[in-house]
Design an enzyme around this catalytic site. Structure first.
Site, short mmCIF file in Angstrom:
data_model
loop_
_atom_site.label_atom_id
_atom_site.label_comp_id
_atom_site.label_asym_id
_atom_site.label_seq_id
_atom_site.Cartn_x
_atom_site.Cartn_y
_atom_site.Cartn_z
NE ARG A 156 -4.32 -1.26 -0.02
CZ ARG A 156 -4.46 -2.45 -0.54
NH1 ARG A 156 -3.51 -2.87 -1.59
NH2 ARG A 156 -5.60 -3.08 -0.71
CD GLU A 195 -2.45 3.48 -5.89
OE1 GLU A 195 -3.35 2.81 -5.97
OE2 GLU A 195 -1.42 2.84 -5.12
CG HIS A 216 -2.82 -0.60 -7.15
ND1 HIS A 216 -3.29 0.05 -6.11
CD2 HIS A 216 -2.60 -1.92 -6.64
CE1 HIS A 216 -3.46 -0.60 -4.93
NE2 HIS A 216 -3.32 -2.17 -5.59
#
Length: 333
Positions: free
Chosen positions: A235, A264, A283
């Protein structure tokens, strides 16, 4: 009429795998047009279940879900769900804790190799017209170097196995695991400070919690072995990005590879995107076609179990199950 299941947000090209599982109980699947709390609340007030990917499911939204029995996360981490609020509301929260072990460990290993062999600077230099080893020096032999794992869950253990096959030595910090268990799975158990000081590569594999937020901060980076590389597939907020930039500027860190960021997607002017010593991927460590099918299927199976009065396989807040079952019994009266 069957139960109503609302999907708050989706990154999937199709929800057919989840829809097929839910059809076994005649469930109606509705997908929110946007991950907006007001829109989702209006769509989900009569929902028996909520399925969520990245949308933040906070206490205010949970209060708008009087019929909801389960919030099922399409993923491993549940930091975007207010689990305490769900527990107070008698809603079980589930995740899929082991669907992408190979994908994430493969991605972390690929990042490690790209950093170690300086593949991206080499590629860019050739495309710019330079054919010389000088653009990537120094490169050190991988065998015998040390990989430090922060967290030693299933993904980290998979990465440890793959890294050892390349000749890397592995140590790990995880205060929640028995040292003998860690040793049995090929990692030398150490404290966090020893890991920071002794690792050539550091890979993060812990969930985002109040305790792990900015775990890698200025103080931690000052302890890191000079010239080490950092890899984060967990994370983004576990790493203080301002501190990371300072560690890179000072040379304390030789480079970083990040699949997750504090924001993000990042701003187009993010300094991380302009650096030659940083690799950023969007991601995607979790992704493979097979993993997406498995993820949808298993998340939907949890919904089916709960709506049929069965115990889910991966409850995040198992203490709520008695409350949830009591609510289910009352709704059937």
């Amino acid at each position: 009429m069957g139960p109503l299941v609302v999907v708050t947000d989706s990154v999937f090209p199709t929800l057919d795998p989840a829809r097929e599982v839910l059809s076994s109980i005649g469930a109606e699947l509705r997908v929110a047009e946007a991950p907006d709390p007001f829109h989702v609340a209006s769509l989900a007030r009569e929902a028996d279940a909520l399925m969520v990917t990245y949308m933040r499911i906070g206490a205010e939204l949970i209060q708008e879900l009087p019929r909801c029995r389960i919030i099922a996360r399409f993923g491993i981490g549940v930091d975007n769900v207010d689990v305490a609020a769900a527990t107070r509301a008698g809603i079980v929260v589930t995740n899929v804790p082991d669907y992408c072990i190979d994908e994430v460990s493969d991605h972390a290993l690929a990042m490690l190799l790209a950093l170690a062999r300086r593949l991206f600077p080499a590629d860019r230099s050739v495309r710019a017209g330079t054919w010389s080893v000088s653009v990537v020096t120094p490169i050190h032999r991988l065998k015998g170097r040390v990989l430090g794992l922060i967290g030693f869950g299933k993904i980290a253990r998979s990465l440890a196995q793959k890294a050892r096959a390349l000749g890397l030595e592995v140590m790990a910090f995880d205060p929640y695991l028995d040292p003998e268990f860690m040793e049995a799975h090929g990692a030398r158990p150490v404290g966090l400070e020893e890991l920071l000081r002794g690792s050539d590569f550091i890979s993060i594999h812990v969930p985002l919690t109040p305790e792990t937020r900015h775990l890698l901060n200025d103080e931690a980076f000052r302890k890191i072995k000079p010239g080490a590389f950092l890899i984060n597939t967990a994370r983004g907020p576990i790493v203080d990005e301002e501190a990371l930039l300072r560690a890179l500027d000072s040379g304390q860190l030789a480079g970083a590879a990040l699949d997750v960021l504090e924001r993000e997607p990042p701003h187009s002017d993010s300094p991380l995107l302009r650096r030659e010593d940083v690799i950023v991927t969007p991601h995607i460590a979790f992704y493979s076609e097979e993993a997406l099918i498995e993820l949808q299927t298993r998340a939907a199976e949890e919904v089916v179990r709960v709506l049929q009065g069965q115990r889910p396989r991966s409850p995040v807040n198992p203490e709520v199950l008695d409350i949830s079952h009591a609510r289910l019994g009352r709704s059937a009266q």
